[in-house]
Motif scaffolding. Sequence first.
Motif, short mmCIF file in Angstrom:
data_model
loop_
_atom_site.label_atom_id
_atom_site.label_comp_id
_atom_site.label_asym_id
_atom_site.label_seq_id
_atom_site.Cartn_x
_atom_site.Cartn_y
_atom_site.Cartn_z
N ALA A 146 0.84 -1.21 0.00
CA ALA A 146 0.00 0.00 0.00
C ALA A 146 0.87 1.26 0.00
O ALA A 146 0.57 2.24 -0.70
CB ALA A 146 -0.93 0.00 1.21
N CYS A 147 1.98 1.23 0.77
CA CYS A 147 2.88 2.39 0.80
C CYS A 147 3.52 2.61 -0.57
O CYS A 147 3.62 3.76 -1.04
CB CYS A 147 3.96 2.17 1.86
N ILE A 148 3.95 1.53 -1.21
CA ILE A 148 4.57 1.65 -2.54
C ILE A 148 3.55 2.14 -3.56
O ILE A 148 3.86 2.99 -4.41
CB ILE A 148 5.17 0.30 -2.97
N ILE A 149 2.33 1.63 -3.49
CA ILE A 149 1.28 2.05 -4.42
C ILE A 149 1.00 3.54 -4.27
O ILE A 149 0.90 4.27 -5.27
CB ILE A 149 0.00 1.22 -4.18
N LEU A 150 0.88 4.02 -3.03
CA LEU A 150 0.63 5.45 -2.81
C LEU A 150 1.79 6.29 -3.32
O LEU A 150 1.58 7.37 -3.90
CB LEU A 150 0.40 5.71 -1.32
#
Length: 463
Positions: A89-93
């Motif tokens: 989720a952090c990488i996607i954001l």
Amino acid sequence: MLSFFKINDPFRILGIALLLIALSLPYELMNIPLLSPELSWMLVGERLSHGHYLYVDIVDDIGPLSAYMYWLIDALVGRSWWMYKFLAACIILFQIYYVNRLFIQYKAFDNTSYIPALVMLVLFHFSFDMLTLSPALMGTTFIILALGQLFSQTLLNEQNTESILLVGLFGGVAVCFHFPLIIFLPFLLVAGITVSGFSFNQLILSLVGYFQPFVMCCIYFFWIGGLPEFITEFVLATRITSSYPHVTYFDLLTLMVAPLLFAVIGYFVGTVTTSITVNQQKQKQLMLLYTIFAIFSVFIANRRTPYQMVIILPGLTYFIAQIFIHLTNRKQLNALFYTFLLLIPAVGYTWTVYKIQAKKTWNYTLEESVQPRAKRIVILGDEISAYQHTKLASPYLNFRLSKRVLTDYADQENMMEVYLNFLNEKPTVIYDQEGLFEKLIVHIPALGKLYQKEQEGVFRLSE
């Protein structure tokens, strides 16, 4: 909702984060089992954290940088599905924010807004596995960073040596995360020459940057005595063995047809409704080439899965966003926007529910198998569900690569190495799904003395 993201306000990223949670919630409620690749990545991290060497003591085609990322996760929190989801989720954001900022910084569109971020967020939900911490997701982060450096070449008139070097360097790092991203190399050559106008010296500089990470990996594996294994398993793996067909090409087409259709609409809307500057024309050519090359990466991947298509998302985002930026007819705009917002995730939800319930030739998610009566096992086959409750006790993780080694009966040195691998780690139980171990003990009688056949396809270590 669309008007909310038309404002160029950094706080809109909070809305993106909330929408990410909202769109991901249906997938969480479906209680999707652990994926076969996810368990494989966890096993790689676990083996590395126990002091084993990649490719030497772990037969797999995972990228070295991805493997050591999983090693770090295992060293910190062990096998943690939630940590995989959180980091993904952090990488996607980050990817969403960076791509949107890229379009704003280099004036890809006349109107600056967070609409590209919204589009990319929705695209991440056309399949449930796009939200996991895959090597493709991690590698694509560096492809996007390289894309940012190429964008800078469309705007700046003066030569920027640092930017050209970083284009290659980021591309090389991406390959070390996920080998199919090597497709960025021909893209770099074509785009650098035809769009960015690289001179010969600039092209050589970018190639030097590109191969630096790979050379560093070669030096490391040479140092630990695993360079031949690194070349064979990582570089040549997709050539010497077939990929894992977790889904069919029809499945991939089903998931991609709507995003591709919207991208085509966006291309024509952007072409017909607005005039663009020279820099924007270069950016458009760049993204068109990028999207075409990115599609080919799916066909050289080691696993046929929807998450392999994460590399295509920046290109699709660029073209789809033009619908909602340039279209002025309010009725058409609202109709296309809500169709896009609802259709893309809905196709992903529907496809997921169907595949989980039908379970027809579905070898992607793992079943809740009975816990083996052993702490250390080996599975010689594609179905690795039993590893959920125990540990891998041999190098032979990727069966399709391992099979090449385990069936090379004519090579006595190789057979000796196979025997020593089983002798040193002494797995308590061997699950022989394809009858390979039964043939192996015929050629290695000493190995047959170590194990007794308990039942069909199951061998247990002699007491």
